[in-house]
Structures are given as structure tokens and as C-alpha cells.
Write a protein that holds these residues in place. Structure first.
Motif, PDB file in Angstrom:
ATOM      1  N   THR A 296       0.807  -1.216   0.000  1.00 60.91           N
ATOM      2  CA  THR A 296       0.000   0.000   0.000  1.00 60.91           C
ATOM      3  C   THR A 296       0.840   1.266   0.000  1.00 60.91           C
ATOM      4  OG1 THR A 296      -1.807   1.116   1.192  1.00 60.91           O
ATOM      5  CG2 THR A 296      -0.151   0.011   2.526  1.00 60.91           C
ATOM      6  N   THR A 297       0.196   2.375  -0.293  1.00 65.78           N
ATOM      7  CA  THR A 297       0.829   3.686  -0.146  1.00 65.78           C
ATOM      8  C   THR A 297       0.517   4.278   1.221  1.00 65.78           C
ATOM      9  OG1 THR A 297      -1.085   4.754  -1.155  1.00 65.78           O
ATOM     10  CG2 THR A 297       0.765   4.209  -2.611  1.00 65.78           C
ATOM     11  N   SER A 298      -0.374   3.646   1.972  1.00 62.36           N
ATOM     12  CA  SER A 298      -0.816   4.191   3.252  1.00 62.36           C
ATOM     13  C   SER A 298       0.257   4.046   4.335  1.00 62.36           C
ATOM     14  CB  SER A 298      -2.096   3.501   3.729  1.00 62.36           C
ATOM     15  OG  SER A 298      -2.448   3.976   5.019  1.00 62.36           O
ATOM     16  N   GLU A 299       0.697   5.184   4.843  1.00 60.43           N
ATOM     17  CA  GLU A 299       1.621   5.190   5.976  1.00 60.43           C
ATOM     18  C   GLU A 299       0.878   5.455   7.277  1.00 60.43           C
ATOM     19  OE1 GLU A 299       5.286   7.383   5.367  1.00 60.43           O
ATOM     20  OE2 GLU A 299       5.051   7.195   3.194  1.00 60.43           O
ATOM     21  N   ASN A 300      -0.445   5.322   7.227  1.00 56.72           N
ATOM     22  CA  ASN A 300      -1.291   5.555   8.389  1.00 56.72           C
ATOM     23  C   ASN A 300      -1.064   4.448   9.423  1.00 56.72           C
ATOM     24  OD1 ASN A 300      -3.519   5.477  10.188  1.00 56.72           O
ATOM     25  ND2 ASN A 300      -4.779   6.588   8.714  1.00 56.72           N
ATOM     26  N   ARG A 301      -0.603   4.847  10.600  1.00 62.19           N
ATOM     27  CA  ARG A 301      -0.305   3.880  11.665  1.00 62.19           C
ATOM     28  C   ARG A 301      -1.547   3.085  12.077  1.00 62.19           C
ATOM     29  NH1 ARG A 301       3.289   2.191  15.220  1.00 62.19           N
ATOM     30  NH2 ARG A 301       2.796   1.982  17.412  1.00 62.19           N
ATOM     31  N   ASP A 302      -2.708   3.718  12.053  1.00 57.89           N
ATOM     32  CA  ASP A 302      -3.946   3.017  12.406  1.00 57.89           C
ATOM     33  C   ASP A 302      -4.232   1.885  11.417  1.00 57.89           C
ATOM     34  OD1 ASP A 302      -4.332   4.664  14.609  1.00 57.89           O
ATOM     35  OD2 ASP A 302      -5.655   6.037  13.522  1.00 57.89           O
ATOM     36  N   ASP A 303      -4.002   2.137  10.121  1.00 55.36           N
ATOM     37  CA  ASP A 303      -4.177   1.086   9.109  1.00 55.36           C
ATOM     38  C   ASP A 303      -3.227  -0.069   9.391  1.00 55.36           C
ATOM     39  OD1 ASP A 303      -6.102   2.517   7.729  1.00 55.36           O
ATOM     40  OD2 ASP A 303      -4.749   3.177   6.129  1.00 55.36           O
ATOM     41  N   LEU A 304      -1.972   0.253   9.637  1.00 52.77           N
ATOM     42  CA  LEU A 304      -0.962  -0.769   9.900  1.00 52.77           C
ATOM     43  C   LEU A 304      -1.351  -1.623  11.104  1.00 52.77           C
ATOM     44  CD1 LEU A 304       2.744  -0.690   9.535  1.00 52.77           C
ATOM     45  CD2 LEU A 304       1.946  -0.991  11.853  1.00 52.77           C
ATOM     46  N   LEU A 305      -1.717  -0.990  12.206  1.00 49.85           N
ATOM     47  CA  LEU A 305      -2.076  -1.737  13.415  1.00 49.85           C
ATOM     48  C   LEU A 305      -3.331  -2.572  13.214  1.00 49.85           C
ATOM     49  CD1 LEU A 305      -1.283   0.972  16.124  1.00 49.85           C
ATOM     50  CD2 LEU A 305       0.057  -1.068  15.561  1.00 49.85           C
ATOM     51  N   GLU A 306      -4.324  -2.013  12.524  1.00 40.51           N
ATOM     52  CA  GLU A 306      -5.558  -2.753  12.265  1.00 40.51           C
ATOM     53  C   GLU A 306      -5.280  -3.986  11.419  1.00 40.51           C
ATOM     54  OE1 GLU A 306      -9.453  -3.860  12.557  1.00 40.51           O
ATOM     55  OE2 GLU A 306      -8.403  -2.326  13.696  1.00 40.51           O
ATOM     56  N   CYS A 307      -4.446  -3.852  10.417  1.00 43.20           N
ATOM     57  CA  CYS A 307      -4.109  -4.990   9.562  1.00 43.20           C
ATOM     58  C   CYS A 307      -3.406  -6.091  10.348  1.00 43.20           C
ATOM     59  CB  CYS A 307      -3.245  -4.537   8.393  1.00 43.20           C
ATOM     60  SG  CYS A 307      -4.127  -3.568   7.165  1.00 43.20           S
TER      61      CYS A 307
END
Length: 133
Positions: free
Chosen positions: A85-96
Motif C-alpha cells: 500500500t501507499t498508506s503510511e497511516n499507523r492506524d491502518d498498519l495496526l488494524e491490519c
């Protein structure tokens, strides 16, 4: 190795195909443009991939929604899934990672860096014992 590549962006798909074509090991690639299409492929029973490479930002069903459904399915929940992904969003990372992914890779801007990262990931999963099982 059988790879399911879930990506809605044509340029990203072409980059991935180009990277695969440069590798010594030949892989079987199945493509889906969104999570719904990927679930149809997985539930058809025709082909189970050894790994799934998944974009997060897609129309109709995003990557996190797809992961939630995938990981609740008794037959396919163990498929190693790597978020690309291009998402560097920490919330996305932790949720995944909470849902149960095998890796989270941020797509670099330079093609050479992209190629290096992808080759490393594919070489690792090519020798991983889970894929052989």
C-alpha cells in the motif's frame, strides 16, 4: 508459487507484472481489481494462492474489509496476506496486524526500490515452509 494480486490501479498492476517477469522463479499470477472480485476467486475453489498481495485503498471493498472477511473464513483464513500500500497511516498498519496479516509493505516511489522490496518478499515466501505445506 501461486500469487493473488489484489489491486485496482492499472499502473501498479503493470509494475508488479514487470517485476515478476524479471525474476528467475516463475510464478502463476491471478489478478483481482477489488476485494469482492478476490473473494469470488477464492471461494470458487478453482485456485488457492500460496500468498495474497493486497492493496488497502480500493473501491467497493477496501483492503481492511477484505481482510476481515478473509480471516473469518475457515478454509482460507490461513493464506499469508501481505499488504502492499501507499498508506503510511499507523492506524491502518495496526488494524491490519490485528486482523492477522503476514506483512505490511509501503510502496516506494522509485521503481528500483519497489522491485527490490517485491523480489525480497517473493523470494522469502517462495522458500517458506507454509507455502510448501
Amino acid at each position: 508459487m501461486n500469487i493473488l494480486f489484489i489491486e485496482d490501479d492499472l499502473i501498479e498492476t503493470m509494475k508488479f507484472q514487470r517485476t515478476l517477469s524479471k525474476m528467475e522463479s516463475k510464478h502463476v499470477l491471478t489478478e483481482a481489481k477489488n476485494g469482492e472480485e478476490a473473494l469470488e476467486i477464492l471461494q470458487s475453489g478453482k485456485m488457492l494462492p500460496d500468498i495474497i498481495l493486497l492493496d488497502l485503498n480500493m473501491p467497493r471493498m477496501n483492503g481492511i474489509e477484505f481482510l476481515g472477511i478473509l480471516k473469518s473464513h475457515p478454509k482460507i483464513k490461513y493464506l499469508p496476506t501481505i499488504v502492499l500500500t501507499t498508506s503510511e497511516n499507523r492506524d491502518d498498519l495496526l488494524e491490519c496486524y490485528k486482523i492477522g496479516i503476514a506483512g505490511y509493505i509501503i510502496k516506494p516511489l522509485k521503481y528500483e526500490d519497489y522491485e527490490t522490496k517485491l523480489k525480497t518478499v517473493l523470494e522469502y515466501w517462495n522458500i517458506n515452509e507454509l507455502v510448501k505445506a
